[in-house]
Design a protein around this motif. Structure first.
Motif, PDB file in Angstrom:
ATOM      1  N   TYR A  22      40.352  43.340  38.151  1.00 44.30           N
ATOM      2  CA  TYR A  22      39.143  42.817  37.498  1.00 44.30           C
ATOM      3  C   TYR A  22      38.790  41.441  38.071  1.00 44.30           C
ATOM      4  CZ  TYR A  22      35.899  41.372  33.882  1.00 44.30           C
ATOM      5  OH  TYR A  22      34.779  40.936  33.231  1.00 44.30           O
ATOM      6  N   VAL A  23      39.809  40.591  38.165  1.00 42.52           N
ATOM      7  CA  VAL A  23      39.578  39.242  38.695  1.00 42.52           C
ATOM      8  C   VAL A  23      39.105  39.306  40.150  1.00 42.52           C
ATOM      9  CG1 VAL A  23      40.917  37.268  39.551  1.00 42.52           C
ATOM     10  CG2 VAL A  23      40.988  37.876  37.159  1.00 42.52           C
ATOM     11  N   ASN A  24      39.713  40.188  40.938  1.00 46.03           N
ATOM     12  CA  ASN A  24      39.299  40.300  42.328  1.00 46.03           C
ATOM     13  C   ASN A  24      37.849  40.791  42.431  1.00 46.03           C
ATOM     14  OD1 ASN A  24      41.625  39.294  43.504  1.00 46.03           O
ATOM     15  ND2 ASN A  24      42.642  41.284  43.510  1.00 46.03           N
ATOM     16  N   ALA A  25      37.459  41.678  41.511  1.00 47.47           N
ATOM     17  CA  ALA A  25      36.074  42.147  41.503  1.00 47.47           C
ATOM     18  C   ALA A  25      35.132  41.018  41.075  1.00 47.47           C
ATOM     19  CB  ALA A  25      35.934  43.352  40.563  1.00 47.47           C
ATOM     20  N   MET A  44      44.584  34.762  39.162  1.00 44.00           N
ATOM     21  CA  MET A  44      44.324  34.243  40.512  1.00 44.00           C
ATOM     22  C   MET A  44      43.881  35.374  41.429  1.00 44.00           C
ATOM     23  SD  MET A  44      44.978  31.013  40.607  1.00 44.00           S
ATOM     24  CE  MET A  44      45.225  30.715  42.342  1.00 44.00           C
ATOM     25  N   PRO A  45      42.689  35.253  42.016  1.00 41.48           N
ATOM     26  CA  PRO A  45      42.294  36.297  42.969  1.00 41.48           C
ATOM     27  C   PRO A  45      43.185  36.234  44.208  1.00 41.48           C
ATOM     28  CG  PRO A  45      40.736  34.479  43.045  1.00 41.48           C
ATOM     29  CD  PRO A  45      41.699  34.158  41.936  1.00 41.48           C
ATOM     30  N   GLY A  46      43.229  37.303  44.938  1.00 38.26           N
ATOM     31  CA  GLY A  46      44.085  37.341  46.124  1.00 38.26           C
ATOM     32  C   GLY A  46      43.736  38.538  46.990  1.00 38.26           C
ATOM     33  N   PRO A  47      44.614  38.812  47.969  1.00 36.85           N
ATOM     34  CA  PRO A  47      44.332  39.928  48.887  1.00 36.85           C
ATOM     35  C   PRO A  47      44.690  41.281  48.280  1.00 36.85           C
ATOM     36  CG  PRO A  47      46.387  38.876  49.480  1.00 36.85           C
ATOM     37  CD  PRO A  47      45.842  38.086  48.325  1.00 36.85           C
ATOM     38  N   GLY A  48      44.774  41.345  46.972  1.00 36.51           N
ATOM     39  CA  GLY A  48      45.190  42.584  46.287  1.00 36.51           C
ATOM     40  C   GLY A  48      46.602  42.400  45.780  1.00 36.51           C
TER      41      GLY A  48
END
Ligand SMILES: NC(=O)C1=CN([C@@H]2O[C@H](COP(=O)(O)OP(=O)(O)OC[C@H]3O[C@@H](n4cnc5c(N)ncnc54)[C@H](O)[C@@H]3O)[C@@H](O)[C@H]2O)C=CC1
Ligand SMILES: O=C(O)[C@H]1O[C@H](OP(=O)(O)OP(=O)(O)OC[C@H]2O[C@@H](n3ccc(=O)[nH]c3=O)[C@H](O)[C@@H]2O)[C@H](O)[C@@H](O)[C@@H]1O
Length: 446
Positions: free
Chosen positions: A219-222, A253-257
């Motif tokens: 969700y955060v990455n989206a 924290m967003p990241g590369p997955g």
């Protein structure tokens, strides 16, 4: 407190931590594994994995005569006069064919000990297993006098000892109340809230928790992607969200997955479990798909940064990768998003040199085959067209970015963890590209 005779089968992140921590709580513990070399190292107080405090606890346990190591589960049962009172299963449950959890090791251990266990013994399953495993284990065991209890583990790698000794909760489930209570009592000194339940519920707590964490991250990455498109700043957005106690600041924290040895296999296993129960768990499917896409998205970011085009070629472009483990603070490369991004960049033709504080250039691992590992970040960055930060090791912040700017071919840094201080990178001459970050720095707020 009662001192129990405890056997722990499997001495990886979970088993060794469990054994050493239970010994530190005063119990008599024997740890079993099938890897004789590793056992010899542990018996000499040497710990192979990067876990703060673990080597010290192992040494203390050995010195106090409360912790020892033997070969094989049967050896662990034979270790104590009268056998163990409790036997923990901490063996791998990897992703099997079609994404289901592979229970073959759990079953082989149960088979190995079934006729050896003393009357009244409790088998405690700490491995992450599908709902129904405790019941199947009871059937496989075929012993009314031995109870099977589910006691999932929630520790994180890199803080395994701290998490074990300071748990948010203890979950114990089983069909025999007294056996479940005996297992819960092992942790009494930790003072954690305890959920005593049936085995299926305990087994499901583990998957439901890991999958919820994965969903939170997808969700955060989206939302970070949306920030990129709409010009909003993900750090401020998640801070604003996180003050809501129902959401919390952690795990935003967003990241590369997301990756590692558990979230990928556990999301997949729960999806299969739902499928088998004739339930289409679309939310979980979307959580996994978003994660797969996130890795691809990191490659697109690098491609645009290096070539200026969404369709530009990365062929023979030299890219430096900072951070290769699945997160900071561990040397575990299993299902590392950094290595997944590396594989995609390599597929796109890039030449990759990686650096990780926990790895030397001599490191061997099948997933490292797509790149060269350097012993030093400045060597890794030499002549690179871009530096890509993939793991949030704090030491990357304090590198000499001025020196790096003079080393690279082009001063571009794609920071997939939003780790660096953009102002520092920019002052050093780098173009800094983060996730969900507006290109221009906002005016400092008062
Ligand atoms: N790694 C983690 O952070 C967590 C893992 N878990 C779960 O705990 C279980 C174990 O995971 P890890 O500790 O990460 O695994 P690991 O791979 O680090 O360690 C497993 C150990 O079991 C040993 N082993 C394999 N077959 C055996 C056998 N037949 N008899 C005795 N020992 C045997 C291996 O040699 C290895 O030392 C998995 O189900 C995992 O999903 C749960 C919570 C956290
Ligand atoms: O069952 C397990 O094995 C364990 O799985 C995870 O622990 P761990 O695999 O050590 O890793 P996490 O700290 O959860 O990180 C997982 C992934 O999410 C990523 N992550 C985490 C947090 C965050 O804010 N952002 C983010 O991208 C990490 O970089 C990593 O790739 C769970 O956090 C543990 O509670 C659980 O016991």
């Amino acid at each position: 407190m009662f001192v129990r005779r405890i056997a722990v089968v499997g001495t990886g992140y979970v088993g060794l931590t469990t054994g050493a921590c239970l010994a530190s709580l005063g119990h008599d513990v024997v740890c079993a594994d099938v890897d004789a070399d590793k056992l010899a190292r542990m018996a000499a107080g040497q710990v192979d994995i990067l876990e703060p405090g673990l080597a010290e606890l192992v040494a203390e346990g050995i010195a106090a005569g409360r912790l020892s190591f033997v070969l094989g589960a049967a050896g662990a049962v034979a270790h104590f006069d009268g056998g163990p009172e409790v036997l923990f299963l901490c063996v791998p449950t990897p992703m099997g064919v079609g994404g289901v959890a592979d229970l073959s090791i759990v079953e082989s251990v149960v088979e190995e000990v079934r006729e050896l266990l003393p009357e009244g013994c409790v088998i405690v399953n700490k491995s992450t297993v599908p709902v129904g495993t405790a019941e199947r284990t009871e059937e496989l065991l075929g012993r009314e006098d031995v109870a099977v209890v589910s006691n999932p583990e929630f520790l994180r790698e890199g803080s395994a000892v701290y998490d074990f000794l300071n748990p948010d909760r203890i979950v114990v489930g089983g069909s025999k109340q007294d056996a479940a209570e005996r297992v819960a009592a092992l942790y009494a000194r930790l003072g954690a809230p305890t959920v005593l339940t049936d085995a299926p519920s305990a087994e499901l707590v583990k998957y439901a928790a890991n999958c919820f964490l994965a969903m939170k991250l997808s969700y955060v990455n989206a939302v970070a992607e949306l920030c990129d498109r709409l010009g909003a700043n993900i750090t401020d957005v998640t801070e604003g969200m996180g003050y809501d106690k129902r959401i919390g600041q952690a795990f935003l924290m967003p990241g590369p997955g997301w990756g590692g040895s558990c979230l990928p296999k556990d999301t997949s296993a729960l999806l299969q479990l739902a499928d088998a129960a004739d339930f289409e768990f679309r939310l979980l499917r979307a959580t996994i798909d978003t994660n797969t896409r996130q890795r691809q998205r990191m490659v697109e970011k690098v491609r645009v940064a290096v070539t200026g085009k969404r369709t530009g070629s990365l062929s023979h472009k030299r890219i430096a990768l900072f951070g290769l483990t699945f997160k900071a603070g561990t040397d575990d490369l299993r299902d590392s998003p950094a290595l997944a991004v590396a594989a995609l960049l390599r597929q796109a033709g890039a030449d990759l040199v990686g650096y990780d504080p926990s790895l030397s250039s001599a490191a061997t691992h099948p997933d490292l085959s797509t790149l060269t590992v350097a012993d030093d970040p400045y060597l890794a960055a030499k002549d690179a067209e871009a530096v890509v930060v993939l793991t949030e090791w704090p030491e990357f912040r304090s590198l000499d970015w001025q020196r790096l700017a003079e080393t690279v071919a082009r001063p571009i840094v794609v920071d997939t963890r939003n780790l660096l201080d953009p102002a520092v990178a920019r002052r050093a001459g780098f173009e800094w590209i983060g996730l969900g970050k507006p290109l221009a720095e906002p005016a400092a707020s008062s």
